[in-house]
Motif scaffolding. Structure first.
Motif, PDB file in Angstrom:
ATOM      1  N   PHE A   1       0.806  -1.228   0.000  1.00  0.00           N
ATOM      2  CA  PHE A   1       0.000   0.000   0.000  1.00  0.00           C
ATOM      3  C   PHE A   1       0.838   1.276   0.000  1.00  0.00           C
ATOM      4  CE2 PHE A   1      -2.357  -3.268   2.467  1.00  0.00           C
ATOM      5  CZ  PHE A   1      -3.353  -3.516   1.523  1.00  0.00           C
ATOM      6  N   MET A   2       2.126   1.161  -0.318  1.00  0.00           N
ATOM      7  CA  MET A   2       2.966   2.359  -0.326  1.00  0.00           C
ATOM      8  C   MET A   2       2.510   3.332  -1.410  1.00  0.00           C
ATOM      9  SD  MET A   2       5.411   3.516   1.504  1.00  0.00           S
ATOM     10  CE  MET A   2       6.310   5.074   1.485  1.00  0.00           C
ATOM     11  N   HIS A   3       2.004   2.812  -2.516  1.00  0.00           N
ATOM     12  CA  HIS A   3       1.551   3.693  -3.591  1.00  0.00           C
ATOM     13  C   HIS A   3       0.396   4.581  -3.145  1.00  0.00           C
ATOM     14  CE1 HIS A   3      -1.178   0.269  -3.802  1.00  0.00           C
ATOM     15  NE2 HIS A   3      -2.011   1.016  -4.486  1.00  0.00           N
ATOM     16  N   LEU A   4      -0.419   4.078  -2.211  1.00  0.00           N
ATOM     17  CA  LEU A   4      -1.511   4.886  -1.685  1.00  0.00           C
ATOM     18  C   LEU A   4      -0.985   6.046  -0.853  1.00  0.00           C
ATOM     19  CD1 LEU A   4      -4.011   2.075  -0.614  1.00  0.00           C
ATOM     20  CD2 LEU A   4      -3.987   3.423  -2.732  1.00  0.00           C
ATOM     21  N   LEU A   5       0.089   5.796  -0.110  1.00  0.00           N
ATOM     22  CA  LEU A   5       0.694   6.859   0.692  1.00  0.00           C
ATOM     23  C   LEU A   5       1.293   7.941  -0.211  1.00  0.00           C
ATOM     24  CD1 LEU A   5       1.486   7.956   3.455  1.00  0.00           C
ATOM     25  CD2 LEU A   5       3.583   6.587   3.326  1.00  0.00           C
ATOM     26  N   TRP A   6       1.990   7.519  -1.282  1.00  0.00           N
ATOM     27  CA  TRP A   6       2.550   8.504  -2.212  1.00  0.00           C
ATOM     28  C   TRP A   6       1.436   9.309  -2.864  1.00  0.00           C
ATOM     29  CZ3 TRP A   6       7.114   9.414  -0.983  1.00  0.00           C
ATOM     30  CH2 TRP A   6       8.104   8.441  -0.807  1.00  0.00           C
TER      31      TRP A   6
END
Length: 541
Positions: A470-475
Motif C-alpha cells: 500500500f505504499m503507492h496509496l501513501l505517495w
C-alpha cells in the motif's frame, strides 16, 4: 619562476606564479599570477629561453580594452569582467588545494614509522605543531578562495538578472504583433538612477483563454503510463478539447482513436476491448487501433473508419501526436537519471488550464509561503531567490535551494531535489547532497480549463520502499495534499484571468524559467523558429 601547469590545448596556456616553490621546510608566499600562450608542445623549454608577453594578469582581472572611469559597461563587457573574476578565483582555489595536499603529505612523512626511528618525540611534536599551523593557514586561505568564488558567482547572478530584464525588453519588440503572450509596456515604478526613466515590461497573459493554436499540437505528448494500459483495458483522454481513447491492439502495441463511434456517436470508452479491438456498447461495432471498423453485427459490412492519431510507447509511457504535421522521429527522454528507482506513477485530472499549472511548477519561490503543511514545512524565507541557467535557456538550478529544474517542451517539467530526510533539504546544491528525489510532471492540455497531470517520482536511495504494501496509496495521498495547496491559488488566478486580469503583470528575477516558458510558447504559436533567448542557449549563459 616555476611552471605550475600547462593545458594540452593548442595554443598551450602556461601559468607562471611569482611565488617560491614549496620546499620541505615551509611554504612560500603567493605573488602575482600571469597567463602566457605557447604555440609548441615543448613549453617547459620555451619557458626558460623566451620572454613572453602576458595575456592578462589574473591578480587584476579586467577587460583587455581599458574602461574609462565613470563609463557604463555594456552587457558583454560586464560579463567579461565577471568571467575574469571567476578565472582568478578558480586558479587561487586550485593553488590552495595544492598547498593543502603538500602539507598533508608532510604530515604523513612525519608520522612514517621509518622517520620516527631517527627523530625524538620532542622533534616530532615540534614538526607536527608546525605542520598543523601551516595546515590551518592553508585551510583559511582555501576558505577565503571559496568566498571569492561565491562572490564572483553572486556577480554572475546579478548579471543574469540584468540580462533577464533586458530579455523582457527585447521580447516585447520580438512579440509586438502576437495576439497572446505578447510583451507590452506599462508605466510603473522607475528607479531614480538618472534623468531617463526605465519603463517596466510585463507579460500580457490575460483571459479569457483563447482557443489553442494548431502549432502547439505538433509535438509528441505523453498521455498515459504503460502500467495503466493492460491488454483488456482502455484509457479515455481529452487532448486539445478533443476526446480520444487508448487501447492495445492484437500486436500488444497501443493505439489512439477517436472516442466516438461512427454509427451513432456513442462514447467508445463505455464499451470493452476484445482481441485487440474496441467494441461500441450501443450496437457492437468493433474498431482496430488504426480506426478501421472491422465488425458490424446484424447488418451489411461497410467501409467505415474513425480518426486515429500516431501513437507510440517508450520509457514506460504512451505518446500521441495530435498535430497535422508529420511526426518527428525522436521523442523526448523522460526517464530518471541512472541510479534512481521509480516509486510512484500518478495520474490526476485538474480543473485548470495547463499553462497556469506549468507557471506554478516552474516557480519554487512560492514554496515557503504555500506549502507550509507539506514538503516546505519549517523552511526559512531566503533574502533572495535566484534561478541560474548556466548551460541552457530552459534549465538550471535554484539558489539557495538544492534543486535542479528544467522545462522540456512541450509540457514537461523535470526536477531533482537534494534531501536528507523527508521534508528536509540538504546542502547548497544537488551535487553536495547524498540522496535525491527526482520528479517528472507532464501537463497535458485537455481543454482550456482542464489539465491531465502525469506525475512520476523516483529516489536514488532505499529501493526497498516500493515493495512495502500500500505504499503507492501513501505517495498518492501526499502528492494530492501538495497539489491541493497549489490548486486553490491557481484556480483563483484562472478565475481572475478569465475576468481580464494579467497573471504575469509584474515579473521579477525568480520568475525567469516561467517567463522563458511563456516566450517559448508564444514563439511556437506564431511559428517563429528562433527564440528571444536563443543566443543565451547557444553561449550557455
Amino acid at each position: 619562476m616555476t611552471t605550475v601547469a600547462s593545458l594540452s590545448l593548442v595554443p598551450h596556456l602556461l601559468i607562471k606564479p611569482s611565488f617560491r616553490c614549496i620546499s620541505r621546510k615551509g611554504v612560500g608566499r603567493y605573488g602575482g599570477i600571469k597567463v602566457y600562450a605557447v604555440l609548441r608542445d615543448d613549453s617547459a623549454e620555451y619557458l626558460k629561453d623566451n620572454h613572453w608577453e602576458a595575456l592578462f594578469h589574473v591578480d587584476d582581472p579586467g577587460p583587455r580594452v581599458p574602461i574609462e572611469k565613470g563609463k557604463f559597461l555594456d552587457a558583454k563587457q560586464a560579463l567579461d569582467v565577471v568571467r575574469f573574476d571567476i578565472q582568478y578565483c578558480d586558479w587561487r582555489a586550485r593553488q590552495d588545494l595544492l598547498t593543502i595536499m603538500v602539507l598533508h603529505n608532510k604530515v604523513v612523512e612525519v608520522l612514517n614509522p621509518l622517520a620516527r626511528d631517527f627523530k625524538s618525540v620532542g622533534n616530532l611534536r615540534k614538526d607536527l605543531a608546525g605542520l598543523q599551523e601551516d595546515l590551518a593557514k592553508a585551510h583559511n586561505q582555501l576558505y577565503l578562495s571559496e568566498s571569492r568564488v561565491s562572490s564572483a558567482l553572486d556577480k554572475l547572478a546579478q548579471m543574469e538578472t540584468v540580462v533577464n530584464e533586458r530579455l523582457l525588453s527585447d521580447g516585447s519588440a520580438f512579440a509586438a504583433t502576437a495576439d497572446c503572450a505578447s510583451l507590452d509596456p506599462s508605466t510603473s515604478f522607475t528607479p531614480r538612477a538618472g534623468p531617463k526613466k526605465t519603463k517596466r515590461r510585463s507579460l500580457n497573459i490575460s483571459g479569457p483563454v483563447k482557443p489553442y493554436n494548431s502549432n502547439l499540437k505538433n509535438f509528441w505528448y505523453p498521455v498515459a503510463f504503460s502500467s495503466d494500459l493492460k491488454d483488456d483495458t482502455m484509457v479515455p483522454i481529452d487532448c486539445f478539447e478533443e476526446q480520444w481513447v487508448i487501447f492495445r491492439g492484437k500486436d500488444k502495441r497501443p493505439g489512439c482513436v477517436q472516442n466516438t463511434c461512427a454509427h451513432r456517436a456513442c462514447p467508445l470508452d463505455l464499451g470493452s476491448v476484445n482481441e485487440g479491438r474496441i467494441t461500441c456498447p450501443y450496437h457492437g461495432w468493433e474498431y482496430s487501433t488504426d480506426g478501421k471498423c472491422e465488425k458490424m453485427p446484424s447488418t451489411k459490412m461497410l467501409n467505415v473508419r474513425i480518426r486515429a492519431l500516431p501513437c507510440f510507447e517508450q520509457e514506460g509511457m504512451v505518446w500521441i501526436w495530435p498535430g497535422d504535421d508529420t511526426p518527428t522521429p525522436t521523442i523526448p527522454f523522460l526517464l530518471p537519471p541512472s541510479g534512481f528507482t521509480i516509486h510512484a506513477e500518478i495520474v490526476m485530472e485538474l480543473p485548470v488550464e495547463h499553462g497556469l499549472l506549468l507557471d506554478n511548477l516552474l516557480d519554487l519561490a512560492h514554496a515557503p509561503f504555500t506549502h507550509t503543511s507539506t514538503f516546505a514545512k519549517g523552511w526559512s524565507v531566503p533574502s533572495f531567490v535566484k534561478f541560474l541557467t548556466p548551460t541552457s535557456g530552459l534549465q538550471g538550478y535554484w539558489d539557495p535551494y538544492p534543486i535542479d529544474m528544467e522545462f522540456r517542451p512541450p509540457c514537461m517539467v523535470l526536477s531533482t531535489i537534494g534531501i536528507s530526510k523527508p521534508g528536509k533539504l540538504e546542502g547548497k546544491s544537488t551535487q553536495q547532497c547524498s540522496t535525491h528525489l527526482h520528479q517528472l510532471h507532464v501537463c497535458l492540455p485537455s481543454s482550456r480549463s482542464k489539465t491531465r497531470l502525469l506525475y512520476r517520482m523516483s529516489l536514488d536511495f532505499a529501493p526497498w520502499i516500493k515493495h512495502i504494501p500500500f505504499m503507492h496509496l501513501l505517495w498518492s495521498h501526499f502528492a494530492e495534499k501538495v497539489l491541493n495547496e497549489d490548486l486553490r491559488l491557481v484556480l483563483g488566478q484562472q478565475e481572475r484571468m478569465n475576468s481580464g486580469a494579467n497573471v504575469w503583470n509584474w515579473p521579477v528575477s525568480y520568475d525567469k524559467l516561467g517567463i522563458r516558458y511563456r516566450l517559448w510558447r508564444d514563439a511556437v504559436e506564431r511559428g517563429v523558429d528562433r527564440l528571444p533567448f536563443s543566443n543565451q542557449i547557444e553561449s550557455g549563459s
